[in-house]
Design an enzyme around this catalytic site. Structure first.
Site, short mmCIF file in Angstrom:
data_model
loop_
_atom_site.label_atom_id
_atom_site.label_comp_id
_atom_site.label_asym_id
_atom_site.label_seq_id
_atom_site.Cartn_x
_atom_site.Cartn_y
_atom_site.Cartn_z
N LYS A 91 0.58 -1.25 -0.02
CA LYS A 91 -0.03 0.11 -0.06
C LYS A 91 1.01 1.08 0.03
O LYS A 91 0.25 2.43 0.01
CB LYS A 91 -0.91 -0.09 1.08
CG LYS A 91 -2.06 -1.15 1.09
CD LYS A 91 -2.89 -1.10 2.28
CE LYS A 91 -4.02 -2.30 2.31
NZ LYS A 91 -4.96 -2.05 3.34
N HIS B 81 -16.96 -17.56 -1.05
CA HIS B 81 -15.81 -18.22 -0.74
C HIS B 81 -16.47 -19.79 -1.62
O HIS B 81 -17.27 -19.92 -2.47
CB HIS B 81 -16.06 -18.94 0.55
CG HIS B 81 -15.49 -17.97 1.56
ND1 HIS B 81 -14.19 -17.56 1.53
CD2 HIS B 81 -15.95 -17.19 2.43
CE1 HIS B 81 -13.96 -16.69 2.63
NE2 HIS B 81 -15.16 -16.36 2.94
N ASP C 296 -11.77 -24.23 -4.63
CA ASP C 296 -10.80 -23.37 -4.26
C ASP C 296 -9.56 -24.16 -4.96
O ASP C 296 -8.55 -23.82 -5.57
CB ASP C 296 -10.25 -23.54 -2.76
CG ASP C 296 -11.14 -22.32 -1.88
OD1 ASP C 296 -11.53 -21.42 -2.79
OD2 ASP C 296 -11.13 -22.58 -0.83
#
Length: 385
Positions: A68, A132, A162
């Site tokens: 960042k 998810h 996943d």
């Protein structure tokens, strides 16, 4: 800079993995297992800590950089300039806001393969929605198919979305694009979405559906537990056996061991109208003995009947032990060994996951060209750990 893994078919390939969870790290693990140098980027706040994912993060080089901060983002861009591929698993647009999007990175490294791992993909109405594994496989149609005929869908851990439809698909995409880049000098973006990958895993099922050989409801088909000869049965001790006696010769062997060869109810294997009666008999039969008793009874009989093993039991099974399917991890427990196996370029043993940020200075100096003084300055500013 010391390499973590030096052998395997991907030796010499450098991958930068922008820290994430689940499928992205799994892709990184697959590539690292096969010899790629995978540099994982984590947050400076976590530097010096052991990773919470010792298996997924094995065989990595670890750096801790604040993405960042403009100087941190620039440092990682310089690392990426010397890489063959990138893995990122943020929501669409997030890495662009960090100054690490594919346009910027490909401008500095035209041969770069930029792998993007998301649930919904880089575009579409749901691209910015959270989710998810369970959500992605639900929308792709897979979760509906994983259920008993009279019950509710059962999440298959997070294997389908996943890992099977996500991380493994991304690994295939990256390797494919790397071959293209080496041939043409042209990099590209690989958009791997778990919804796409899950749908791809259903290819054979869709084929059956198109042929009228599959009903679009769960628990009544050949491969979803509907067939009595392709199902899981509870045993006397609460354990289970898996029966996969599809072909006639395996079905005959199943009936021989169970003493049901002459039972007229089992004479017509593919008669769906008789499947409920057949399954009732098999349930009662398997419930009469323990799982291990059945394992002994079926050993060597060629009936496609196996015990359902727990995670720890699987790691100790004689077949898996003989092949080295599992290994003892640095964390003290079993973990899967690298796969597949290569005759000419076998991979090294996996290296334990490093402490987060352990290689920050090495990577920035050896890969990105920073001086020691520049690294010290970044460290004092808290930009690297």
């Amino acid at each position: 800079m010391d390499r973590t893994v030096s052998a395997g078919p991907l030796a010499g390939v450098r991958v930068v993995e922008l820290g994430g969870l689940g499928p992205g790290p799994f892709c990184g693990m697959l590539l690292a297992d096969l010899g790629a140098e995978v540099i994982r980027v984590d947050r400076p706040a976590d530097a010096g800590r052991a990773t919470r994912h010792p298996v997924l993060h094995r065989s990595r080089t670890s750096v801790a950089v604040d993405l960042k901060h403009p100087e941190g983002s620039e440092a990682v861009r310089r690392v990426i300039a010397g890489a063959d591929a990138v893995i990122e698993g943020f929501r669409p647009g997030a890495v662009e806001r960090l100054g690490l999007g594919p346009d910027v990175c490909l401008a500095g490294n035209p041969k770069l393969v930029y792998g993007r791992m998301t649930g919904w993909g880089q575009d579409g109405p749901l691209a910015q929605e959270p989710g998810h594994d369970i959500n992605y496989i639900a929308l792709a149609g897979a979760l509906h198919a994983i259920a008993p005929a009279d019950g509710d869908p059962v999440p298959p851990v997070n294997l389908v979305g996943d890992f099977g439809g996500g991380g493994m698909l991304l690994a295939l995409g990256l390797v494919s694009a790397l071959l293209h880049a080496r041939t043409t000098g042209q990099g590209q973006v690989v958009d791997a979405a778990m919804t796409d990958g899950t749908a791809l895993l259903l290819a054979m099922t869709y084929g059956f559906l198109a042929q009228g050989a599959w009903e679009d409801r769960p628990g009544v088909n050949l491969l979803d537990g509907g067939a009595p000869f392709y199902a899981v049965y509870r045993c006397a001790d609460g354990g289970h056996v898996a029966v996969g006696a599809i072909e006639p010769q395996f079905y005959a062997a199943l009936l021989d061991v169970l003493g049901l060869r002459d039972d007229e109810r089992f004479a017509r294997q593919r008669d769906r109208a008789n499947w409920p009666a057949m399954k009732a008999v098999l349930k009662e039969t398997f419930a009469s003995r323990t799982r291990d008793d059945w394992s002994v009874a079926f050993e060597g009989k060629g009936a496609c009947v196996t015990p359902v093993l727990s995670l720890t039991e699987a790691a100790g099974h004689p077949h898996n032990t003989a092949r080295g399917t599992h290994r003892r991890g640095a964390h003290g427990g079993p973990e899967p060994a690298p796969a597949p196996r290569f005759s000419a370029t076998p991979a090294d043993e996996p290296v334990p996951a490093p402490v987060i940020g352990a290689h920050t200075a090495d990577v920035l100096t050896a890969v990105a060209g920073f001086t020691d003084d520049e690294v010290d300055t970044l460290r004092r500013k808290g930009i690297v750990g």
